[in-house]
Design a protein around this motif. Structure first.
Motif, PDB file in Angstrom:
ATOM      1  N   ALA A   1       0.576   0.675  12.096  1.00 50.45           N
ATOM      2  CA  ALA A   1       1.919   1.133  11.754  1.00 50.45           C
ATOM      3  C   ALA A   1       1.954   2.651  11.862  1.00 50.45           C
ATOM      4  O   ALA A   1       1.068   3.326  11.331  1.00 50.45           O
ATOM      5  CB  ALA A   1       2.283   0.711  10.332  1.00 50.45           C
ATOM      6  N   VAL A   2       2.946   3.179  12.574  1.00 43.20           N
ATOM      7  CA  VAL A   2       3.116   4.632  12.645  1.00 43.20           C
ATOM      8  C   VAL A   2       4.595   4.968  12.474  1.00 43.20           C
ATOM      9  O   VAL A   2       5.462   4.209  12.892  1.00 43.20           O
ATOM     10  CB  VAL A   2       2.577   5.248  13.965  1.00 43.20           C
ATOM     11  CG1 VAL A   2       1.076   5.159  14.051  1.00 43.20           C
ATOM     12  CG2 VAL A   2       3.207   4.614  15.165  1.00 43.20           C
ATOM     13  N   PRO A   3       4.875   6.123  11.853  1.00 44.62           N
ATOM     14  CA  PRO A   3       6.265   6.537  11.685  1.00 44.62           C
ATOM     15  C   PRO A   3       6.928   6.791  13.037  1.00 44.62           C
ATOM     16  O   PRO A   3       6.282   7.293  13.966  1.00 44.62           O
ATOM     17  CB  PRO A   3       6.160   7.839  10.893  1.00 44.62           C
ATOM     18  CG  PRO A   3       4.810   7.806  10.245  1.00 44.62           C
ATOM     19  CD  PRO A   3       3.940   7.041  11.202  1.00 44.62           C
TER      20      PRO A   3
ATOM     21  N   SER B   1       0.821  -1.220   0.000  1.00 45.85           N
ATOM     22  CA  SER B   1       0.000   0.000   0.000  1.00 45.85           C
ATOM     23  C   SER B   1       0.853   1.269   0.000  1.00 45.85           C
ATOM     24  O   SER B   1       0.324   2.360  -0.151  1.00 45.85           O
ATOM     25  CB  SER B   1      -0.938   0.014   1.209  1.00 45.85           C
ATOM     26  OG  SER B   1      -0.223   0.329   2.391  1.00 45.85           O
ATOM     27  N   GLY B   2       2.169   1.115   0.206  1.00 45.45           N
ATOM     28  CA  GLY B   2       3.065   2.267   0.228  1.00 45.45           C
ATOM     29  C   GLY B   2       3.249   2.878   1.608  1.00 45.45           C
ATOM     30  O   GLY B   2       4.012   3.824   1.776  1.00 45.45           O
ATOM     31  N   SER B   3       2.582   2.334   2.611  1.00 54.52           N
ATOM     32  CA  SER B   3       2.679   2.885   3.967  1.00 54.52           C
ATOM     33  C   SER B   3       3.987   2.510   4.650  1.00 54.52           C
ATOM     34  O   SER B   3       4.547   3.289   5.406  1.00 54.52           O
ATOM     35  CB  SER B   3       1.524   2.387   4.829  1.00 54.52           C
ATOM     36  OG  SER B   3       0.307   2.796   4.284  1.00 54.52           O
ATOM     37  N   VAL B   4       4.449   1.279   4.395  1.00 55.52           N
ATOM     38  CA  VAL B   4       5.699   0.801   4.982  1.00 55.52           C
ATOM     39  C   VAL B   4       6.761   0.797   3.896  1.00 55.52           C
ATOM     40  O   VAL B   4       6.559   0.212   2.827  1.00 55.52           O
ATOM     41  CB  VAL B   4       5.516  -0.610   5.600  1.00 55.52           C
ATOM     42  CG1 VAL B   4       6.858  -1.227   5.975  1.00 55.52           C
ATOM     43  CG2 VAL B   4       4.614  -0.536   6.826  1.00 55.52           C
TER      44      VAL B   4
ATOM     45  N   ALA C   1       6.198   5.121   6.408  1.00 56.49           N
ATOM     46  CA  ALA C   1       6.075   6.433   5.771  1.00 56.49           C
ATOM     47  C   ALA C   1       4.901   7.239   6.319  1.00 56.49           C
ATOM     48  O   ALA C   1       4.986   8.452   6.458  1.00 56.49           O
ATOM     49  CB  ALA C   1       5.931   6.266   4.257  1.00 56.49           C
ATOM     50  N   ARG C   2       3.793   6.552   6.605  1.00 55.20           N
ATOM     51  CA  ARG C   2       2.605   7.246   7.126  1.00 55.20           C
ATOM     52  C   ARG C   2       1.799   6.280   7.984  1.00 55.20           C
ATOM     53  O   ARG C   2       1.851   5.064   7.783  1.00 55.20           O
ATOM     54  CB  ARG C   2       1.750   7.796   5.989  1.00 55.20           C
ATOM     55  CG  ARG C   2       1.137   6.735   5.094  1.00 55.20           C
ATOM     56  CD  ARG C   2       0.283   7.351   3.980  1.00 55.20           C
ATOM     57  NE  ARG C   2      -0.286   6.332   3.137  1.00 55.20           N
ATOM     58  CZ  ARG C   2       0.312   5.763   2.095  1.00 55.20           C
ATOM     59  NH1 ARG C   2       1.533   6.154   1.767  1.00 55.20           N
ATOM     60  NH2 ARG C   2      -0.289   4.837   1.381  1.00 55.20           N
ATOM     61  N   ALA C   3       1.057   6.823   8.911  1.00 56.51           N
ATOM     62  CA  ALA C   3       0.218   5.993   9.780  1.00 56.51           C
ATOM     63  C   ALA C   3      -0.731   5.177   8.922  1.00 56.51           C
ATOM     64  O   ALA C   3      -1.313   5.680   7.957  1.00 56.51           O
ATOM     65  CB  ALA C   3      -0.560   6.868  10.757  1.00 56.51           C
TER      66      ALA C   3
END
Length: 150
Positions: free
Chosen positions: A104-106, A35-38, A74-76
């Protein structure tokens, strides 16, 4: 904060094959990477496993909420998994889990964003009706719709 904005279809698993706690965490983290978040899968997974080593995130009611703060995020964001078979999570009530929300949070988030997400989810997950709806949802869109009002 709107929980539904943290979810992506890439990070929703409706019939995740169970395995060890670490295997489940890794599969869910891969969805967050998709998803691009991690941005650094291994850094994030290690942060989640380090948190799990402190005490289990199995909150009872067949639910676990693993979470990690990492420079590899990268983003919550949030991942959801409904397990194909219940898995041992060393939960507070000693029962296996079927529902997993992973946060997941930065690392640079100095606030308590992950705690706000955790509290919001926990308040909703104590309701049996909500857990049943999560277990019966037939699509990622339905999961996103269910968390809309959290």
């Amino acid at each position: 904060m709107n929980i539904q904005d943290l979810l992506s279809k890439d990070s929703i698993f409706l019939s995740l094959e169970p395995g060890s706690k670490e295997e489940i965490i890794r599969k869910m983290a891969a969805g967050l990477t998709d998803s691009g978040s991690v941005t650094d899968l291994e850094k994030y997974v290690q942060a989640v496993l380090a948190r799990e080593a402190q005490s289990s995130t199995g909150i009872g009611f067949g639910v676990a909420i693993p979470h990690g703060k990492s420079a590899g995020v990268a983003r919550a964001s949030l991942s959801f998994a409904r397990l194909a078979q219940p898995a041992d999570w060393e939960s507070l009530d000693d029962k296996p889990v079927s529902i997993v929300f992973m946060i997941a949070v930065p690392e640079e988030n100095v606030g308590n964003e992950h705690l706000k997400i955790l509290v919001a989810l926990s308040r909703k997950l104590i309701h049996e009706e909500f857990r049943e709806q999560l277990l019966k949802a037939g699509s990622a869109d339905e999961i996103i719709e269910l968390v809309k009002n959290i």
